[in-house]
Write an enzyme that holds these catalytic residues in place. Structure first.
Site, mmCIF file in Angstrom:
data_model
loop_
_atom_site.group_PDB
_atom_site.id
_atom_site.type_symbol
_atom_site.label_atom_id
_atom_site.label_comp_id
_atom_site.label_asym_id
_atom_site.label_seq_id
_atom_site.Cartn_x
_atom_site.Cartn_y
_atom_site.Cartn_z
ATOM 1 N N ARG A 98 0.815 -1.218 0.000
ATOM 2 C CA ARG A 98 0.000 0.000 0.000
ATOM 3 C C ARG A 98 0.849 1.268 0.000
ATOM 4 N NH1 ARG A 98 -4.568 -2.517 3.937
ATOM 5 N NH2 ARG A 98 -5.972 -3.266 2.292
ATOM 6 N N HIS B 7 -6.614 -6.059 -1.157
ATOM 7 C CA HIS B 7 -7.490 -6.530 -0.079
ATOM 8 C C HIS B 7 -6.925 -7.853 0.403
ATOM 9 C CE1 HIS B 7 -11.156 -7.859 2.038
ATOM 10 N NE2 HIS B 7 -10.845 -9.042 1.545
#
Length: 141
Positions: free
Chosen positions: A105, A118
């Site tokens: 991320r 995810h």
């Protein structure tokens, strides 16, 4: 004897748009994850709503499901010891501004919603999420 665990990984539309799939998969393989199943697909709004049904009453539900249906995603079944915790550590904080250097991320996410990937957060969640995208016969043993 090693206890192997499975988790779902989704490379979200924002990361696919940045052509980050290969780099993310390389990170997974370099961290000893085994990919038991992988596919690229484009969710419909209804499919995204079904997957994220647990969040149906949350204020971000509609923007999240719109985003998840906005472009192709890559779903994977990952396996290794401590797969869930290890993958969540590799992903980094949900908000990329708080993610540690070297995490997925930190490198590819733009915001809390457009956060590149995810991952399942628990065994029961992983079972549901994996069954949402994969039939048992689609996963390598």
């Amino acid at each position: 004897m090693k206890t192997l665990q499975r988790t779902l990984s989704i490379i979200k539309p924002d990361a696919v748009e940045k052509n980050a799939e290969g780099d993310i998969i390389s990170i997974l393989l370099n961290n000893n994850f085994r990919i038991l199943g992988i596919k690229m697909l484009h969710l419909t709004k209804n499919q995204a709503e079904g997957f994220y049904a647990v969040h149906a009453n949350k204020p971000f539900f509609h923007s999240l499901t719109d985003f998840m249906a906005s472009g192709p995603i890559v779903v994977m079944c990952l396996e290794k010891e401590n797969a869930i915790a290890d993958y969540r550590k590799l992903m980094g904080a949900t908000n990329p501004a708080n993610a540690e250097e070297g995490t997925i991320r930190k490198k590819w996410a733009a915001s809390i919603e457009k956060n590149a990937v995810h991952g399942s957060d628990a065994d029961d969640t992983a079972r549901f999420e994996l069954s949402y995208f994969f039939a048992g016969y689609e996963l390598a043993r």
